[in-house]
Scaffold this active site. Structure first.
Site, PDB file in Angstrom:
ATOM      1  N   GLN A 109      43.752  53.405  32.559  1.00 19.19           N
ATOM      2  CA  GLN A 109      44.148  53.147  34.201  1.00 19.19           C
ATOM      3  C   GLN A 109      45.242  54.129  34.403  1.00 19.19           C
ATOM      4  O   GLN A 109      45.736  54.235  35.700  1.00 19.19           O
ATOM      5  CB  GLN A 109      44.589  51.640  34.451  1.00 19.19           C
ATOM      6  N   GLU A 131      47.103  38.121  43.474  1.00 21.74           N
ATOM      7  CA  GLU A 131      48.096  37.578  44.356  1.00 21.74           C
ATOM      8  C   GLU A 131      48.431  38.371  45.544  1.00 21.74           C
ATOM      9  O   GLU A 131      48.488  39.596  45.376  1.00 21.74           O
ATOM     10  CB  GLU A 131      49.476  36.974  43.817  1.00 21.74           C
ATOM     11  N   TYR A 143      37.323  30.684  32.074  1.00 26.99           N
ATOM     12  CA  TYR A 143      36.145  29.951  32.353  1.00 26.99           C
ATOM     13  C   TYR A 143      35.932  28.608  32.113  1.00 26.99           C
ATOM     14  O   TYR A 143      35.319  27.844  32.557  1.00 26.99           O
ATOM     15  CB  TYR A 143      34.883  31.158  31.956  1.00 26.99           C
ATOM     16  N   TYR A 174      58.114  35.821  40.694  1.00 30.12           N
ATOM     17  CA  TYR A 174      56.743  35.624  40.747  1.00 30.12           C
ATOM     18  C   TYR A 174      55.792  34.863  39.823  1.00 30.12           C
ATOM     19  O   TYR A 174      54.819  34.599  40.104  1.00 30.12           O
ATOM     20  CB  TYR A 174      55.869  36.649  41.430  1.00 30.12           C
ATOM     21  N   HIS A 197      47.616  48.851  33.156  1.00 26.80           N
ATOM     22  CA  HIS A 197      48.623  47.995  34.111  1.00 26.80           C
ATOM     23  C   HIS A 197      49.750  48.961  34.244  1.00 26.80           C
ATOM     24  O   HIS A 197      50.918  48.657  33.735  1.00 26.80           O
ATOM     25  CB  HIS A 197      49.009  46.682  33.389  1.00 26.80           C
TER      26      HIS A 197
END
Lengths: 401, 401
Positions: free
Chosen positions: A110, A268, A289, A278, A175
């Site tokens: 990423q 969010e 799951y 947060y 991230h």
């Protein structure tokens, strides 16, 4: 000579003697042909969004994994490509030459060249801002924010300065964040991802997994919430975020809103508030799951709940709060692009509260990476693809808003 | 003898000498056949909802436009059919005989026999409540609420009494409401539709387009907000609703929530609050396709904005706030069935604020008319069809919650 259509359909030649019925059949054949193989205009995806009929106008598909765009005062746009190129869209075309002088990036997973933002007074200061994954060697990288002067004539950046390094460094390609926005207070807000290590988001001496707030020159504002607090980095405006990849300022309130990717559900939307936590990874709306909660559940005293969550995840990456004139119903609405869900979500607000979500263009465009309101009032978008798209939403028909 | 599958597929007989490849083909044929024509268990629609894997268990399709269901203390259920029949579901079967003694109804358009609700202390009082369209002659009707004693042994209602008439009467078959719920305060709440005439919702002397609040015997509570106010009917708890067709009480707070159909977008979820005006038709989030607002826009001082809206409309008709034990993640969530959108929406709450919407089973079941949590913790539903379905959502697998 007969046309291709006539030959294909076995129709007689057109001419003065052609009967009305044949002309009608011919018109139908032409219409069907245009509908299937026709121009971009007729094939463009369409939607009605909060009463506004819109169509998608594709401007180029020549971008490689574009990540962000920002508009210059003259209507040109700067666009980042994740591999490290900064591109110029001007006069209706993509300049084929990448802009020179961009810092080296760690383009893996990423990571890479991420957000781009123009200083509110760029005509005077010349500044643009970039966020990127800075290579630290040995497979390590961290989120860095720089500013530079964009020399339009020279097609280059110059006077590149580091504004902040979200250290310590980390391994892996996950991230990085890293969206940039100027708040109504004139300060630069930065989302930093926690690099795949949730605990970093709660560490007050670590700049990963945070919302940062800085003066435009990188100085730390005196009124930042943790200034003077031992054991907390003063750049931090709020803690406990996972990977914020959308941020924008509200045109009426000046408040900063951002969204972040959640774990398997629990994406969010948050309102930037000084000094809050947060909650990631202690509390989240994400779920395994199995149905079991992650962390300690959804809520905990002292941790700020999200304004909105997506369960299951849509993978939001790109927030634009509409402030244009082209679609009056949309003013103040949050538009969010989604990578995984391949849609745009419109969140209609009543103050700080979401009162409806409208999803549109689902599956029509690909993975949405960024949204931006243009100076023309159109909603511009980028898709996260190897042949990435720059497109804009415009009124379906001239005069129809 | 060969099976039908083998004959159809032209396969050889099974036997010890059958090769592995043929057995694989046979298994595939059988699997495909079961998938297409198989049992309810294998064909049941499935979903993962907030981490809980669920499947739909169809109990019967022998209902004609069912409108509401309510559970008796022993687990049996009463079900209304819009044409005027009250049915009993008990011991896993639908009693073929409609229950006697049901008042005549005006079964036309949206009118007919509507909601059914059991008194919280039905074992002592014997009372059940019905809402219905009462025929006033000349094509006119109004929403009436009655109570009666359900004589289980006699399979009949007796001692039918009128609780309230939402007068004046009106023409046409639109917008009767009419959901019933007991609040945490022990009072009976009633939504009345405005009969297709928006102005009635703002008329304080008209009981149409209102939320009403009454003692279980129909008496007007002393603490109703307009008691003693000249020019306002004292039955009124709140004004300005269009056509509320879902209502339930929150298991933890005792608060009453309801939703209403909006015009072309603008379906609303509202929290019942004493003396407020929800704004219809003065303010609404609904929009004309032109993009023009309806009424005076979305907001106006003195009018209470919705907690949630659907734009475009889903046509909500049936609200259940989950209070069972079978799906722990769902507790306190609002489940809403949709007629037009043919889906169930789960609204996850943070106090009085929606923090996410999750839509599921879209298109799998038909037009959803009513939802109700059963004493077994399953989520029961009715579909608005000529062969209407009673079904329930149960865990995908035993032991998996």
């Amino acid at each position: 000579m007969s046309t291709k259509c006539e030959r294909l359909a076995g129709l007689p030649r057109t001419g003065p003697g052609l009967g009305r019925a044949w002309r009608a059949v011919l018109a139908l054949v032409v219409a069907v042909s245009l509908g299937t193989h026709g121009t971009t205009a007729t094939a463009a995806p369409r939607a009605v969004v909060d009463g506004h009929a819109v169509r998608v106008e594709v401007l180029t598909r020549a971008l490689s994994y574009p990540w962000a765009l920002t508009f210059l005062p003259d209507g040109a746009a700067l666009i980042t490509e994740r591999d490290g190129r900064l591109r110029l869209w001007a006069d209706g075309r993509l300049d084929p030459r990448p802009i020179d002088g961009v810092p080296a990036v760690w383009a893996s997973g990423q990571g890479g060249l991420l957000d781009v933002l123009v200083h509110p007074d760029v005509d005077r200061t010349g500044w643009i801002y970039l966020s990127l994954s800075h290579p630290d060697g040995g497979g390590r990288a961290h989120t860095r924010v720089v500013r530079a002067v964009f020399d339009r004539a020279g097609h280059t950046l110059r006077d590149v300065e580091v504004i902040v390094d979200a250290l310590p460094t980390g391994r892996g390609g996950r991230h990085f964040g890293a969206r940039l926005a100027f708040g109504g207070d004139g300060m630069l807000y930065i989302t930093t991802g926690e690099r795949g290590d949730g605990d970093r988001a709660q560490d007050p001496m670590d700049l990963a997994g945070k919302l940062l707030r800085l003066h435009p020159d990188g100085a730390i504002p005196d009124d930042n919430p943790f200034v003077g607090r031992a054991g907390v980095r003063p750049e931090i405006y709020a803690l406990g975020t996972r990977n914020g990849q959308g941020m924008d300022v509200h045109p009426d309130t000046g408040a900063v809103w951002f969204h972040e990717h959640g774990p398997r559900g629990g994406d969010e939307v948050n309102l930037a508030r000084a000094g809050v936590n947060y909650g990631w990874p202690v509390v989240t709306h994400g779920r395994a799951y199995s149905g079991l909660p992650i962390g300690e559940g959804r809520e905990k005293p002292g941790m700020t709940p999200p304004v909105w969550t997506w369960v299951p995840s849509i993978a939001p990456s790109g927030l634009a709060i509409y402030d244009g004139d082209l679609f009056p119903n949309w003013r103040g609405d949050l538009f969010v692009g989604a990578l995984k869900a391949r849609l745009i979500a419109r969140l209609e607000m009543d103050g700080d509260r979401v009162v409806t979500e409208e999803r549109f263009l689902e599956g029509d465009l690909g993975r949405l990476r960024a949204l931006e309101v243009g100076p023309d009032g159109a909603l511009y978008l980028l898709t996260d693809e190897s042949e990435g798209m720059l497109a804009r939403l415009v009124p379906e028909a001239p005069g129809l808003k």
